[in-house]
Design a protein around this motif. Sequence first.
Motif, PDB file in Angstrom:
ATOM      1  N   ARG A   1      -5.424  -4.512   5.207  1.00  0.00           N
ATOM      2  CA  ARG A   1      -5.681  -3.313   4.417  1.00  0.00           C
ATOM      3  C   ARG A   1      -6.247  -3.775   3.077  1.00  0.00           C
ATOM      4  O   ARG A   1      -5.869  -4.813   2.557  1.00  0.00           O
ATOM      5  N   TYR A   2      -7.146  -2.979   2.541  1.00  0.00           N
ATOM      6  CA  TYR A   2      -7.850  -3.357   1.329  1.00  0.00           C
ATOM      7  C   TYR A   2      -7.717  -2.250   0.297  1.00  0.00           C
ATOM      8  O   TYR A   2      -7.950  -1.082   0.601  1.00  0.00           O
ATOM      9  N   LEU A   3      -7.347  -2.642  -0.903  1.00  0.00           N
ATOM     10  CA  LEU A   3      -7.304  -1.723  -2.028  1.00  0.00           C
ATOM     11  C   LEU A   3      -8.267  -2.262  -3.067  1.00  0.00           C
ATOM     12  O   LEU A   3      -8.051  -3.338  -3.628  1.00  0.00           O
ATOM     13  N   VAL A   4      -9.344  -1.531  -3.274  1.00  0.00           N
ATOM     14  CA  VAL A   4     -10.341  -1.915  -4.257  1.00  0.00           C
ATOM     15  C   VAL A   4     -10.224  -0.900  -5.385  1.00  0.00           C
ATOM     16  O   VAL A   4     -10.687   0.228  -5.265  1.00  0.00           O
ATOM     17  N   GLY A   5      -9.518  -1.278  -6.413  1.00  0.00           N
ATOM     18  CA  GLY A   5      -9.226  -0.371  -7.516  1.00  0.00           C
ATOM     19  C   GLY A   5      -7.869  -0.718  -8.064  1.00  0.00           C
ATOM     20  O   GLY A   5      -7.534  -1.887  -8.204  1.00  0.00           O
ATOM     21  N   SER A   6      -7.065   0.300  -8.329  1.00  0.00           N
ATOM     22  CA  SER A   6      -5.743   0.030  -8.895  1.00  0.00           C
ATOM     23  C   SER A   6      -4.679   0.883  -8.214  1.00  0.00           C
ATOM     24  O   SER A   6      -4.952   1.955  -7.687  1.00  0.00           O
ATOM     25  N   LEU A   7      -3.472   0.338  -8.239  1.00  0.00           N
ATOM     26  CA  LEU A   7      -2.290   1.028  -7.733  1.00  0.00           C
ATOM     27  C   LEU A   7      -1.313   1.130  -8.893  1.00  0.00           C
ATOM     28  O   LEU A   7      -0.795   0.108  -9.363  1.00  0.00           O
ATOM     29  N   MET A   8      -1.096   2.341  -9.381  1.00  0.00           N
ATOM     30  CA  MET A   8      -0.150   2.577 -10.474  1.00  0.00           C
ATOM     31  C   MET A   8       1.125   3.140  -9.860  1.00  0.00           C
ATOM     32  O   MET A   8       1.070   4.124  -9.130  1.00  0.00           O
ATOM     33  N   ASN A   9       2.259   2.514 -10.159  1.00  0.00           N
ATOM     34  CA  ASN A   9       3.510   2.911  -9.522  1.00  0.00           C
ATOM     35  C   ASN A   9       4.543   3.401 -10.526  1.00  0.00           C
ATOM     36  O   ASN A   9       5.028   2.639 -11.345  1.00  0.00           O
ATOM     37  N   ASP A  10       4.868   4.682 -10.441  1.00  0.00           N
ATOM     38  CA  ASP A  10       5.992   5.261 -11.174  1.00  0.00           C
ATOM     39  C   ASP A  10       7.057   5.713 -10.176  1.00  0.00           C
ATOM     40  O   ASP A  10       8.064   6.283 -10.561  1.00  0.00           O
ATOM     41  N   GLY A  11       6.809   5.484  -8.884  1.00  0.00           N
ATOM     42  CA  GLY A  11       7.711   5.950  -7.825  1.00  0.00           C
ATOM     43  C   GLY A  11       8.281   4.786  -7.062  1.00  0.00           C
ATOM     44  O   GLY A  11       8.953   3.925  -7.627  1.00  0.00           O
ATOM     45  N   HIS A  12       7.981   4.735  -5.770  1.00  0.00           N
ATOM     46  CA  HIS A  12       8.575   3.733  -4.899  1.00  0.00           C
ATOM     47  C   HIS A  12       7.492   3.179  -3.979  1.00  0.00           C
ATOM     48  O   HIS A  12       6.842   3.922  -3.262  1.00  0.00           O
ATOM     49  N   VAL A  13       7.313   1.853  -4.000  1.00  0.00           N
ATOM     50  CA  VAL A  13       6.354   1.183  -3.119  1.00  0.00           C
ATOM     51  C   VAL A  13       7.106   0.168  -2.282  1.00  0.00           C
ATOM     52  O   VAL A  13       7.869  -0.634  -2.832  1.00  0.00           O
ATOM     53  N   THR A  14       6.887   0.216  -0.966  1.00  0.00           N
ATOM     54  CA  THR A  14       7.501  -0.782  -0.077  1.00  0.00           C
ATOM     55  C   THR A  14       6.401  -1.493   0.705  1.00  0.00           C
ATOM     56  O   THR A  14       5.363  -0.909   1.014  1.00  0.00           O
TER      57      THR A  14
END
Length: 123
Positions: free
Chosen positions: A108-121
Amino acid sequence: MVPTAADDVYITLEGAYAVILDVNATIASFTLGGTAGEQTLVISAPLLTLTTATTVEPRGVLALSGGTLDAAGTLTVNGLLRFSGGAAYGTIAVAKNGVCELTGSPDRYLVGSLMNDGHVTWS
């Protein structure tokens, strides 16, 4: 009516169901998630291009399992983003009560940003 690049799409009808994207599409934005049930948008192969900000509401599930999501505006996740394959371009913001699940073995590819104020697993 088939949505166009100028349209905002609402997948908010109550109930438990899935909408499967099986063609390339360009829309302005979508709002996913109603007031009851669980509404799911599945992107497994094609390309979905969003030209403005988009929201996954608390009862919404965005399942990206092999397609491409190209978001010009921020994708705000108040519900669930299940990212098991494919690619996402742009900014993904996981809100306070939102969840992002990075699952499975495909790339999987994320080209950009991931901002987390919640829950990431990641599993």
